[in-house]
Design an enzyme around this catalytic site. Structure first.
Site, PDB file in Angstrom:
ATOM      1  N   LYS A  14       4.700  -4.276  -4.883  1.00  0.00           N
ATOM      2  CA  LYS A  14       6.516  -3.862  -4.919  1.00  0.00           C
ATOM      3  C   LYS A  14       6.459  -2.586  -4.727  1.00  0.00           C
ATOM      4  CE  LYS A  14       6.215  -4.165 -10.117  1.00  0.00           C
ATOM      5  NZ  LYS A  14       4.906  -4.667  -9.837  1.00  0.00           N
ATOM      6  N   ARG A  86      11.306  -4.703 -16.977  1.00  0.00           N
ATOM      7  CA  ARG A  86       9.955  -4.573 -17.669  1.00  0.00           C
ATOM      8  C   ARG A  86       9.906  -5.731 -18.576  1.00  0.00           C
ATOM      9  NH1 ARG A  86       7.385  -0.792 -14.481  1.00  0.00           N
ATOM     10  NH2 ARG A  86       4.737  -1.034 -14.587  1.00  0.00           N
ATOM     11  N   ARG A 121      -6.442   2.317  -5.255  1.00  0.00           N
ATOM     12  CA  ARG A 121      -5.481   2.789  -4.640  1.00  0.00           C
ATOM     13  C   ARG A 121      -5.322   4.354  -4.865  1.00  0.00           C
ATOM     14  NH1 ARG A 121       0.300   0.539  -7.120  1.00  0.00           N
ATOM     15  NH2 ARG A 121      -0.424   1.822  -9.145  1.00  0.00           N
ATOM     16  N   ARG A 147      -4.107   7.305  -9.959  1.00  0.00           N
ATOM     17  CA  ARG A 147      -3.541   7.275 -10.997  1.00  0.00           C
ATOM     18  C   ARG A 147      -4.303   7.053 -12.326  1.00  0.00           C
ATOM     19  NH1 ARG A 147       1.808   3.326 -10.086  1.00  0.00           N
ATOM     20  NH2 ARG A 147       1.213   2.877 -12.100  1.00  0.00           N
ATOM     21  N   ARG A 158      -2.752  -2.644 -18.728  1.00  0.00           N
ATOM     22  CA  ARG A 158      -1.285  -3.420 -18.118  1.00  0.00           C
ATOM     23  C   ARG A 158      -1.229  -4.889 -18.158  1.00  0.00           C
ATOM     24  NH1 ARG A 158      -2.271   0.529 -13.075  1.00  0.00           N
ATOM     25  NH2 ARG A 158       0.016  -0.240 -12.739  1.00  0.00           N
TER      26      ARG A 158
HETATM   27  P1  AMP Z   1       4.729   1.461 -12.438  1.00  0.00           P
HETATM   28  O1  AMP Z   1       4.237   2.564 -11.436  1.00  0.00           O
HETATM   29  O2  AMP Z   1       6.259   0.627 -12.452  1.00  0.00           O
HETATM   30  O3  AMP Z   1       3.234  -0.098 -12.564  1.00  0.00           O
HETATM   31  O4  AMP Z   1       4.573   1.952 -13.892  1.00  0.00           O
HETATM   32  C1  AMP Z   1       4.278   2.878 -14.450  1.00  0.00           C
HETATM   33  C2  AMP Z   1       4.403   2.834 -15.912  1.00  0.00           C
HETATM   34  O5  AMP Z   1       5.840   3.504 -16.193  1.00  0.00           O
HETATM   35  C3  AMP Z   1       3.673   1.672 -16.540  1.00  0.00           C
HETATM   36  O6  AMP Z   1       3.218   1.799 -16.983  1.00  0.00           O
HETATM   37  C4  AMP Z   1       4.799   2.098 -18.533  1.00  0.00           C
HETATM   38  O7  AMP Z   1       4.311   2.940 -18.390  1.00  0.00           O
HETATM   39  C5  AMP Z   1       5.553   2.972 -17.465  1.00  0.00           C
HETATM   40  N1  AMP Z   1       6.753   1.940 -16.663  1.00  0.00           N
HETATM   41  C6  AMP Z   1       7.740   2.071 -15.499  1.00  0.00           C
HETATM   42  N2  AMP Z   1       8.535   1.398 -15.599  1.00  0.00           N
HETATM   43  C7  AMP Z   1       9.012   0.918 -17.202  1.00  0.00           C
HETATM   44  C8  AMP Z   1      10.014   0.443 -17.631  1.00  0.00           C
HETATM   45  N3  AMP Z   1      10.942  -0.398 -16.960  1.00  0.00           N
HETATM   46  N4  AMP Z   1       9.860   0.238 -18.842  1.00  0.00           N
HETATM   47  C9  AMP Z   1       9.052   0.226 -19.227  1.00  0.00           C
HETATM   48  N5  AMP Z   1       7.966   0.885 -18.980  1.00  0.00           N
HETATM   49  C10 AMP Z   1       7.977   1.661 -17.645  1.00  0.00           C
END
Ligand code: AMP
Length: 203
Positions: A14, A86, A121, A147, A158
């Protein structure tokens, strides 16, 4: 007006596709994950609240997230949401504040490919540019970091959270007639070509 929501499991590409779309279509890229990580780096109140949740692969609560989005979209007409919504609740909240998307791009990718991608990554902590040590290695000598939530045990959590809380959004946007699916198990360039073909149709 272009409002895109990117859907797909963690590691489906994404963020990578968002970067291309931003350049080609002049959209604002709003990544809630990046916003949260930035807050953790700066040691803000939000960052302190979110750190342990992100590190364990769980979701930050919906009220906090909708607050972040309201703030992030201020003054932006054309944008791409990466990592938001999400949950169904977040998607409904987006409608309530009159920011319903007109396209949801769903990047589909199987679990085994995701686990391999995420464990490889790496991110440049300064530019936030991402690489993959197997398929798209960083330039020699560049300082990159992994990360915390890309460690294999967290990745599995996740994925479970994605299936339970986020995957229902596929049907949610399908019913609204705005979902378009792309096969994410191809080269970055080929996924981008498929995405571009969809964009041409809606433009
Ligand atoms: P991402 O970089 O999009 O994979 O997000 C990393 C982490 O941030 C996720 O695993 C969640 O813990 C938190 N996170 C990001 N976006 C959201 C969202 N819209 N709602 C809840 N938690 C989020």
């Amino acid at each position: 007006m272009v409002r895109i929501v990117l859907l797909g499991p963690p590691g489906s590409g994404k963020g990578t596709q968002a970067e291309t779309l931003v350049k080609d279509y002049h959209l604002a890229h709003i990544s809630t994950g990046n916003i949260l990580r930035e807050n953790i780096r700066k040691g803000t109140m939000l960052g302190k609240q979110a750190k342990a949740i992100i590190g364990s692969g769980q979701l930050v609560n919906d009220e906090i997230m909708i607050g972040i989005i309201k703030d992030a979209v201020k003054g932006k007409k054309n944008f791409i949401l990466d990592g938001f919504p999400r949950t169904i609740k977040q998607a409904e909240d987006l409608e309530k504040i009159n920011l319903s998307p007109n396209l949801s791009l769903y990047i589909n990718c199987p679990d085994d490919a995701i686990i391999k991608r995420l464990s490889g990554r790496r991110t440049n902590p300064i530019t936030q540019q991402t690489y993959n040590i197997y398929t798209n290695p960083p330039p020699k000598g560049m300082h990159v970091v992994q990360r915390e939530d890309d460690r294999e045990n967290v990745v599995k959590d996740r994925l479970a959270v994605y299936r339970k809380s986020t995957a229902p959004l596929i049907d949610f946007y399908k019913k609204k007639g705005i979902l378009r699916e792309v096969n994410g198990e191809q080269t970055i360039e080929n996924v981008a070509k498929n995405v571009n073909a969809i964009m041409q149709k809606i433009a």
